[in-house]
Design a protein around this motif. Structure first.
Motif, mmCIF file in Angstrom:
data_model
loop_
_atom_site.group_PDB
_atom_site.id
_atom_site.type_symbol
_atom_site.label_atom_id
_atom_site.label_comp_id
_atom_site.label_asym_id
_atom_site.label_seq_id
_atom_site.Cartn_x
_atom_site.Cartn_y
_atom_site.Cartn_z
ATOM 1 N N GLY A 66 -17.948 -8.549 20.001
ATOM 2 C CA GLY A 66 -18.002 -7.110 19.746
ATOM 3 C C GLY A 66 -18.930 -6.765 18.595
ATOM 4 N N GLU A 67 -18.875 -7.539 17.524
ATOM 5 C CA GLU A 67 -19.763 -7.285 16.390
ATOM 6 C C GLU A 67 -21.215 -7.518 16.776
ATOM 7 O OE1 GLU A 67 -18.549 -8.941 12.612
ATOM 8 O OE2 GLU A 67 -16.438 -8.812 13.171
ATOM 9 N N MET A 68 -21.472 -8.541 17.613
ATOM 10 C CA MET A 68 -22.842 -8.793 18.074
ATOM 11 C C MET A 68 -23.326 -7.654 18.976
ATOM 12 S SD MET A 68 -23.773 -11.593 16.598
ATOM 13 C CE MET A 68 -22.770 -10.946 15.241
ATOM 14 N N TRP A 69 -22.401 -7.095 19.773
ATOM 15 C CA TRP A 69 -22.753 -5.967 20.641
ATOM 16 C C TRP A 69 -23.275 -4.808 19.802
ATOM 17 C CZ3 TRP A 69 -21.228 -0.882 21.054
ATOM 18 C CH2 TRP A 69 -21.534 -0.209 22.248
ATOM 19 N N LEU A 70 -22.556 -4.487 18.733
ATOM 20 C CA LEU A 70 -22.961 -3.363 17.891
ATOM 21 C C LEU A 70 -24.207 -3.709 17.079
ATOM 22 C CD1 LEU A 70 -22.657 -0.600 16.708
ATOM 23 C CD2 LEU A 70 -20.909 -1.473 15.150
ATOM 24 N N LEU A 71 -24.283 -4.911 16.546
ATOM 25 C CA LEU A 71 -25.433 -5.283 15.727
ATOM 26 C C LEU A 71 -26.717 -5.233 16.539
ATOM 27 C CD1 LEU A 71 -26.547 -6.263 13.039
ATOM 28 C CD2 LEU A 71 -25.995 -8.607 13.722
ATOM 29 N N GLU A 72 -26.690 -5.763 17.755
ATOM 30 C CA GLU A 72 -27.894 -5.713 18.588
ATOM 31 C C GLU A 72 -28.276 -4.274 18.907
ATOM 32 O OE1 GLU A 72 -29.754 -7.319 22.826
ATOM 33 O OE2 GLU A 72 -27.634 -7.698 22.350
ATOM 34 N N ARG A 73 -27.288 -3.444 19.189
ATOM 35 C CA ARG A 73 -27.561 -2.039 19.499
ATOM 36 C C ARG A 73 -28.256 -1.353 18.322
ATOM 37 N NH1 ARG A 73 -24.499 1.976 22.996
ATOM 38 N NH2 ARG A 73 -25.213 4.034 22.322
ATOM 39 N N LEU A 74 -27.756 -1.592 17.111
ATOM 40 C CA LEU A 74 -28.347 -0.973 15.926
ATOM 41 C C LEU A 74 -29.777 -1.456 15.701
ATOM 42 C CD1 LEU A 74 -25.298 -1.174 13.494
ATOM 43 C CD2 LEU A 74 -26.228 0.899 14.543
ATOM 44 N N ILE A 75 -30.005 -2.757 15.878
ATOM 45 C CA ILE A 75 -31.343 -3.313 15.657
ATOM 46 C C ILE A 75 -32.319 -2.784 16.697
ATOM 47 C CG2 ILE A 75 -32.696 -5.446 15.704
ATOM 48 C CD1 ILE A 75 -30.235 -6.863 14.524
ATOM 49 N N ARG A 76 -31.894 -2.746 17.966
ATOM 50 C CA ARG A 76 -32.769 -2.232 19.024
ATOM 51 C C ARG A 76 -33.098 -0.765 18.803
ATOM 52 N NH1 ARG A 76 -34.807 -6.730 21.652
ATOM 53 N NH2 ARG A 76 -33.123 -8.068 22.408
ATOM 54 N N ALA A 77 -32.159 -0.023 18.220
ATOM 55 C CA ALA A 77 -32.354 1.414 18.049
ATOM 56 C C ALA A 77 -33.162 1.757 16.801
ATOM 57 C CB ALA A 77 -31.001 2.121 17.998
ATOM 58 N N ALA A 78 -32.968 0.992 15.719
ATOM 59 C CA ALA A 78 -33.563 1.403 14.432
ATOM 60 C C ALA A 78 -34.283 0.286 13.693
ATOM 61 C CB ALA A 78 -32.480 2.005 13.544
ATOM 62 N N GLY A 79 -34.443 -0.887 14.294
ATOM 63 C CA GLY A 79 -35.232 -1.931 13.651
ATOM 64 C C GLY A 79 -34.405 -2.994 12.941
ATOM 65 N N VAL A 80 -35.113 -4.045 12.498
ATOM 66 C CA VAL A 80 -34.449 -5.218 11.930
ATOM 67 C C VAL A 80 -33.722 -4.911 10.623
ATOM 68 C CG1 VAL A 80 -36.061 -6.816 13.020
ATOM 69 C CG2 VAL A 80 -36.571 -5.935 10.737
ATOM 70 N N GLY A 81 -34.095 -3.826 9.958
ATOM 71 C CA GLY A 81 -33.427 -3.460 8.717
ATOM 72 C C GLY A 81 -31.946 -3.185 8.920
ATOM 73 N N GLN A 82 -31.546 -2.912 10.173
ATOM 74 C CA GLN A 82 -30.138 -2.635 10.457
ATOM 75 C C GLN A 82 -29.266 -3.878 10.299
ATOM 76 O OE1 GLN A 82 -28.637 0.443 11.106
ATOM 77 N NE2 GLN A 82 -30.644 1.018 10.294
#
Length: 256
Positions: A66-82
């Motif tokens: 679940g944490e990986m699901w959200l982390l990937e979503r944030l990175i794909r949406a706003a970049g590696v800084g997420q």
């Protein structure tokens, strides 16, 4: 007039093993490694060799997915800084911290959105932050598409692949966050998929969260101070807003 490093042991029963450990360090020194670093690397290698494979619990497995699901979503949406929004590896009370919102990721394999809450402070927002509970319902994928824990971690790594520094930081964060090790990936073959769309539940009025303030209100400060660890189940069926809705996307946008 020369500097030297001495390795000794008083464990007579381990003289033979110690001899080969010293040889490992000496070989690294001959290869140009600093002596102190050579000893540390030799010991680390022996520990890795002897460490038995351990599997994290099924609950921790789906929780990390679940944490990986959200982390990937944030990175794909706003970049590696997420990657820096993932605060769980730092020991923070909530899993993610965005600009003005905190996200506590909860994953269940039940047919209802019933999540285990650990502690009276887990659903208390930090000062100046809005807190949301991200409810994910997972089910075995069977023959359908799904993901294993190693695959979900690999997906995040792929999203960071063009930034080696961030990829290295992700590995460090993952090691701090969980006892999962890449070398044990063969132990995680179960495939999961979302049973229902993800839901964000604002932890505010209307969310039945137990907090220290609530306990103190009913028991008074003296008796409340005697309450220790509290774990309870929270049913959030019918609360919050689903992925794809404007309210959800305002907090967690999709891929750019």
């Amino acid at each position: 007039g020369k500097r030297s490093l001495e390795m000794t042991t008083e464990s007579r029963d381990l003289y033979r093993e110690f001899f080969y450990l010293a040889l490992s360090a000496a070989d690294l020194v001959r290869d140009g490694v600093d002596p102190v670093s050579a000893v540390a690397r030799a010991i680390s290698s022996w520990r890795a060799l002897l460490r038995s494979s351990t599997r994290i619990t099924p609950e921790d497995e789906v929780g990390l997915i679940g944490e990986m699901w959200l982390l990937e979503r944030l990175i794909r949406a706003a970049g590696v800084g997420q990657l820096h929004s993932w605060t769980a590896p730092l020991g923070e009370p909530h899993d993610f911290r965005l600009q003005s919102a905190e996200i506590e990721v909860k994953v269940t394999r039940k047919a209802q959105r019933i999540h285990l809450i650990s502690g009276l402070r887990q659903l208390v927002p930090s000062a100046g932050q809005r807190l949301f509970l991200l409810s994910l319902q997972m089910e075995p994928a069977g023959a359908a598409d799904g993901t294993t824990l190693p695959e979900s971690i690999a997906s995040v790594s792929a999203a960071l692949a063009e930034n080696p520094a961030s990829l290295d930081l992700f590995g460090q964060c993952l090691e701090r966050r969980s006892s999962y090790r890449t070398s044990d990936s063969d132990l995680y073959r179960d495939r999961f998929r979302l049973r229902t769309p993800a839901v964000l539940v604002p932890v505010a009025d209307g969310c039945p969260a137990m907090t220290p303030a609530m306990v103190e209100q009913f028991l008074g400060p003296v008796l409340a101070s005697r309450i220790g660890q509290v774990t309870y189940e929270l049913n959030v069926d019918g609360l919050g807003f689903e992925d794809g809705s404007p309210s959800f996307l305002e907090i967690l946008p999709t891929r750019r």
